[in-house]
Design a protein around this motif. Structure first.
Motif, PDB file in Angstrom:
ATOM      1  N   ASP A 105      -4.970  -0.111  -0.118  1.00  0.00           N
ATOM      2  CA  ASP A 105      -4.613   1.236  -0.582  1.00  0.00           C
ATOM      3  C   ASP A 105      -4.621   1.389  -2.101  1.00  0.00           C
ATOM      4  O   ASP A 105      -5.067   2.430  -2.605  1.00  0.00           O
ATOM      5  N   GLY A 143       0.809  -1.201   0.000  1.00  0.00           N
ATOM      6  CA  GLY A 143       0.000   0.000   0.000  1.00  0.00           C
ATOM      7  C   GLY A 143       0.848   1.258   0.000  1.00  0.00           C
ATOM      8  O   GLY A 143       1.966   1.278  -0.516  1.00  0.00           O
ATOM      9  N   ARG A 144       0.310   2.309   0.605  1.00  0.00           N
ATOM     10  CA  ARG A 144       0.966   3.615   0.560  1.00  0.00           C
ATOM     11  C   ARG A 144       2.268   3.618   1.372  1.00  0.00           C
ATOM     12  O   ARG A 144       2.487   2.774   2.229  1.00  0.00           O
TER      13      ARG A 144
END
Length: 321
Positions: A239, A187-188
């Motif tokens: 995300d 994800g981020r």
């Protein structure tokens, strides 16, 4: 002219025989070793769409190579796709040879470029694999990737990152790819990367999903808690869905860990949530999504997702935007 039909067993469980051929060896100028590829296809059928499958980094030696991910590759091929699996330079099978090479140990740029090389030489690959010439549809291409392979796939789908060594914003978008499947992808970045492995992957820190415009199915396990990267919890793997623009679909699998039931290999020791039924369901769901995305109007995704993600026996939940 209408698009040719994808012949497959979706929405039922794929059952037709497949052919797996490896290695197809492609010398690439400037690459420290030849690019080796496994090709898995149905024995019959034409106009086969292509799925480029990027392996993860993984804890096993040979699953992070063309020899891994047979559970998914076999299911996708039986459903009517030509599945191409390269051995990236990050593979543990090459680690002893490439430990000091530029980009080691993750080779994040090279991994994405491997996929473009495969598309550049698709004619050559077709002619090398017995009984495959003339059976592949070069205009319908998807990419799929698991874990680090999910990061590779996200870059090909339009996500960007900043090279931590040069400060350059890197765009590796591959316009020939029309859809993607991200499996337990990172994800981020930014300040959520708090785990002990965060310093080892500085290219994760600046990932920007806002430019990932290609349609994608993001698959996340609701028990995939990647504490070695972040303390956000399993939601981190969603995300790429939440931070990217539409059209995107999120499939959250119930009870699934990072291997999503065991997609990287049969009876793999690193699978903490081994569940052949979950893998079979994931194979059907991803095949159906790819079929409906690559052949607009095909009802496979609607049919299979309703069957497997609704009611008391649901394997997961779906949301889309």
């Amino acid at each position: 002219m209408s698009a040719p039909t994808i012949h497959s067993a979706v929405p039922g469980t794929p059952s037709r025989p497949v052919l797996s051929y490896s290695p197809v060896v492609l010398p690439v100028p400037g690459r420290p070793v030849d690019l080796e590829v496994r090709v898995t296809v149905p024995v019959t059928g034409t106009a086969l769409p292509v799925v480029l499958l990027s392996h993860g980094h993984g804890g096993s030696h040979h699953l992070s190579s063309l020899n891994g991910y047979a559970p998914l590759a076999q299911l996708w091929a039986a459903a009517g796709f030509a599945v191409l699996q390269p051995t990236h330079l990050s593979s543990r099978t090459l680690g002893h040879r490439l430990a000091g090479a530029p980009g080691a140990p993750f080779f994040w740029r090279s991994r994405a470029r491997d996929m473009s090389h495969l598309l550049d030489r698709l004619d050559e690959i077709e002619k090398t694999v017995p009984q495959l010439a003339g059976r592949v549809d070069h205009d319908r291409v998807a990419v799929a990737g698991h874990s680090l392979g999910g990061h590779t796939a996200s870059l090909l789908l339009g996500a960007r990152t900043t090279d931590p060594d040069t400060g350059e914003v890197v765009d590796l978008t591959e316009p020939r790819i029309g859809a993607g499947v991200l499996l337990a992808a990172p994800g981020r970045g930014g300040d959520v990367l708090t785990g002990p492995m965060a310093e080892a992957v500085p290219f994760f820190r600046s990932t920007d999903f806002s430019t990932m415009t290609t349609p994608a199915l993001v698959v996340a396990g609701d028990e995939d808690d990647s504490r070695h990267f972040t303390d956000v919890g399993p939601d981190w793997h969603a995300d790429p869905y939440r931070l990217a623009p539409a059209p995107k679909t999120l499939l959250t699998l119930f009870g699934a860990g990072h291997l999503l039931g065991g997609i990287s290999g049969y009876d793999a020791a690193e699978t903490t949530d081994e569940d052949p039924a979950r893998v079979a369901a994931l194979g059907r769901l991803t095949s159906a999504w790819l079929r409906s995305r690559l052949q607009p109007g095909d009802p496979a995704w609607r049919t299979v997702s309703e069957e497997l993600t609704t009611g008391d026996g649901a394997v997961g939940r779906v949301e889309s935007k």
